[in-house]
Design an enzyme around this catalytic site. Structure first.
Site, PDB file in Angstrom:
ATOM      1  N   HIS A  69       4.682  -2.092  -3.931  1.00  0.00           N
ATOM      2  CA  HIS A  69       5.688  -2.873  -4.506  1.00  0.00           C
ATOM      3  C   HIS A  69       5.017  -4.543  -4.552  1.00  0.00           C
ATOM      4  O   HIS A  69       5.352  -5.278  -5.200  1.00  0.00           O
ATOM      5  CB  HIS A  69       7.108  -3.014  -3.786  1.00  0.00           C
ATOM      6  CG  HIS A  69       7.312  -3.478  -2.526  1.00  0.00           C
ATOM      7  ND1 HIS A  69       7.298  -2.730  -1.301  1.00  0.00           N
ATOM      8  CD2 HIS A  69       7.478  -4.794  -2.197  1.00  0.00           C
ATOM      9  CE1 HIS A  69       7.623  -3.534  -0.509  1.00  0.00           C
ATOM     10  NE2 HIS A  69       7.784  -4.674  -1.066  1.00  0.00           N
ATOM     11  N   ASP A 103       4.710   4.019  -1.206  1.00  0.00           N
ATOM     12  CA  ASP A 103       4.700   2.534  -1.495  1.00  0.00           C
ATOM     13  C   ASP A 103       3.101   2.071  -1.189  1.00  0.00           C
ATOM     14  O   ASP A 103       3.306   1.036  -0.341  1.00  0.00           O
ATOM     15  CB  ASP A 103       5.893   1.734  -0.775  1.00  0.00           C
ATOM     16  CG  ASP A 103       6.040   0.634  -1.169  1.00  0.00           C
ATOM     17  OD1 ASP A 103       5.488  -0.171  -2.124  1.00  0.00           O
ATOM     18  OD2 ASP A 103       6.922  -0.603  -0.465  1.00  0.00           O
ATOM     19  N   SER A 194       5.920  -7.034   4.103  1.00  0.00           N
ATOM     20  CA  SER A 194       5.663  -5.857   3.457  1.00  0.00           C
ATOM     21  C   SER A 194       4.103  -5.820   3.169  1.00  0.00           C
ATOM     22  O   SER A 194       3.612  -6.959   2.813  1.00  0.00           O
ATOM     23  CB  SER A 194       6.347  -5.711   2.060  1.00  0.00           C
ATOM     24  OG  SER A 194       7.519  -5.603   2.190  1.00  0.00           O
ATOM     25  N   GLY A 195       3.447  -4.695   3.247  1.00  0.00           N
ATOM     26  CA  GLY A 195       2.009  -4.422   2.922  1.00  0.00           C
ATOM     27  C   GLY A 195       1.185  -4.645   3.976  1.00  0.00           C
ATOM     28  O   GLY A 195       0.192  -4.476   4.470  1.00  0.00           O
TER      29      GLY A 195
HETATM   30  C1  4AZ Z   1      11.083  -6.389   2.335  1.00  0.00           C
HETATM   31  O1  4AZ Z   1      11.949  -6.726   1.548  1.00  0.00           O
HETATM   32  C2  4AZ Z   1      11.170  -5.677   3.578  1.00  0.00           C
HETATM   33  N1  4AZ Z   1      13.251  -4.397   7.964  1.00  0.00           N
HETATM   34  C3  4AZ Z   1      10.125  -5.377   4.280  1.00  0.00           C
HETATM   35  C4  4AZ Z   1      10.577  -4.759   5.624  1.00  0.00           C
HETATM   36  C5  4AZ Z   1      11.912  -4.443   5.869  1.00  0.00           C
HETATM   37  C6  4AZ Z   1      13.175  -4.896   5.180  1.00  0.00           C
HETATM   38  C7  4AZ Z   1      12.732  -5.378   3.724  1.00  0.00           C
HETATM   39  C8  4AZ Z   1      12.165  -3.769   7.272  1.00  0.00           C
HETATM   40  O2  4AZ Z   1       9.995  -6.357   1.854  1.00  0.00           O
END
Ligand code: 4AZ
Length: 380
Positions: A69, A103, A194-195
């Protein structure tokens, strides 16, 4: 004397010497890291902008893993990434942006030359779930749900859950074998992390267990972070062992190995690997030597003996699917086929499917094991 500017080459997962003592400042939900403490962590940023919008993890000098994503939302973004130009983006072919399953994306970058702050992470060994181990997640993401991003790289220790525990905390069916959960109240990854990597320490090295993907909010009770699983889920009944130069395997050490034999024959003419209780992966060229009544032996060990195991089962082949790109003359491309067994085999000690890697995983430089009943000498 060691110079920090020219450290000894580090293959993977080692924090360079001189970067190991941390005087990190404690802050809610984790700590700010010391420079060089996570030398495999990368941030995705845009030219002219300082803010990291996603994490990534270096798995070789020219390859990063990140969340699909992250890669997809920026594929047609403005500007160009800086510091290392991304030359390739490969998104997992099973990535589903709605459910966020699979993902994962692989980014190719211009080779990162030796540096004491850039070290690739190690991949985990097969057959390790890492449940109940303390993991560490790092990133520049929000420091609380809806809160501000961090300008410094932060890390937090997160307990790794078993998938069984985690599946009770999320809607049915979302916690598959392709994910791993980690975190506790107040200890979690959050948006823009993320990532990035979830790592565990194994001896002096760090290995990559997961890639930050999603979660219900951030740091809430009973809402661990959900990571794309990098560690494998294949369970062998025996610990993995490298077979140098080739030697006889232990009984049922490779329970995914199957033999393809003639009708009620015992000597294999080809082999395959169990993907589930009814599907076998084999080479397409094997199917060209096949007769309609050929069979599959699962749980076989010594084909010339009927006494070594009583767990061998024999199945007829109900369907053969050859890869459409396979050319039986060149035999160079797409030499893969699937065999559907006429009835499922009972899974257990002698019959266990293998896991398939996440798309784009890079195994170059790693040791692999190949098993089979083929000729033991090139003269046979
Ligand atoms: C996000 O939105 C996201 N609590 C990444 C990790 C987590 C929640 C949201 C884990 O990228």
């Amino acid at each position: 004397m060691t110079s920090f500017k020219h450290p000894a080459p580090v293959p993977c997962g080692e924090i360079p010497e001189g970067e190991r003592e941390s005087e990190a400042e404690r802050i809610v939900g984790g700590v700010v890291t010391e420079r060089g403490e996570h030398p495999w962590v990368a941030g995705l940023v845009w030219e002219g902008e300082g803010a990291v919008w996603c994490g990534a993890v270096l798995v070789s000098r020219s390859t990063l893993l990140t969340a699909a994503h992250c890669a997809q939302s920026r594929e047609r973004g403005r500007g160009r990434p800086i510091r290392r130009k991304i030359t390739k983006i490969r998104i997992h072919e099973n990535y589903d942006p709605l459910s966020l399953s699979h993902d994962l994306a692989v980014l190719g970058v211009e080779e990162v030359v030796g540096s004491e702050v850039v070290v690739p992470i190690c991949f985990p060994s097969p057959n390790e779930s890492y449940a109940d181990r303390p993991g560490v997640v790092a990133g520049w993401g929000r420091t609380e749900e809806g809160g501000a991003m961090s300008s410094a790289l932060r890390e937090v220790q997160v307990p790794i859950l078993s998938n069984q525990e985690c599946s009770h905390l999320y809607p049915e069916g979302v916690i598959t074998q392709a994910v791993v959960c980690a975190g506790a109240e107040g200890r979690d990854a959050c948006q823009a992390d993320s990532g990035g990597p979830l790592v565990v320490g194994v001896g002096t090295r760090r290995v990559l267990v997961g890639v930050v993907s999603w979660g219900r909010g951030c740091g809430r009770p009973d809402s661990p972070g959900v990571y794309v699983r990098v560690s494998s889920c294949g369970e062998s009944s025996a610990p993995p062992q490298r077979i140098l130069g080739g030697s006889e395997v232990r009984l049922h050490e490779f329970p995914w190995q199957v033999a393809i034999v003639g009708y009620y024959k015992v000597r294999p003419f080809c082999a395959g690997v169990l993907l589930s209780d009814t599907w076998v992966l084999t080479a397409a060229h094997c199917t060209h030597e096949m007769h309609h009544d050929d069979q599959v032996l699962v749980g076989e060990h010594k084909w010339s003996s009927a006494r070594d195991t009583n767990l061998t089962v024999r199945r007829n082949i109900a369907q053969v699917l050859v890869h459409h790109a396979f050319n039986q003359h060149s035999r160079m491309d797409a030499d893969v086929a699937l065999l559907r067994l006429a009835s499922p085999v009972p899974l257990g000690r002698a019959a266990m499917p293998i896991c398939l890697p996440e798309g784009g995983q890079e195994f170059t430089g790693q040791m692999a094991t190949v098993t089979g009943w083929g000729s033991v000498s090139s003269c046979e």
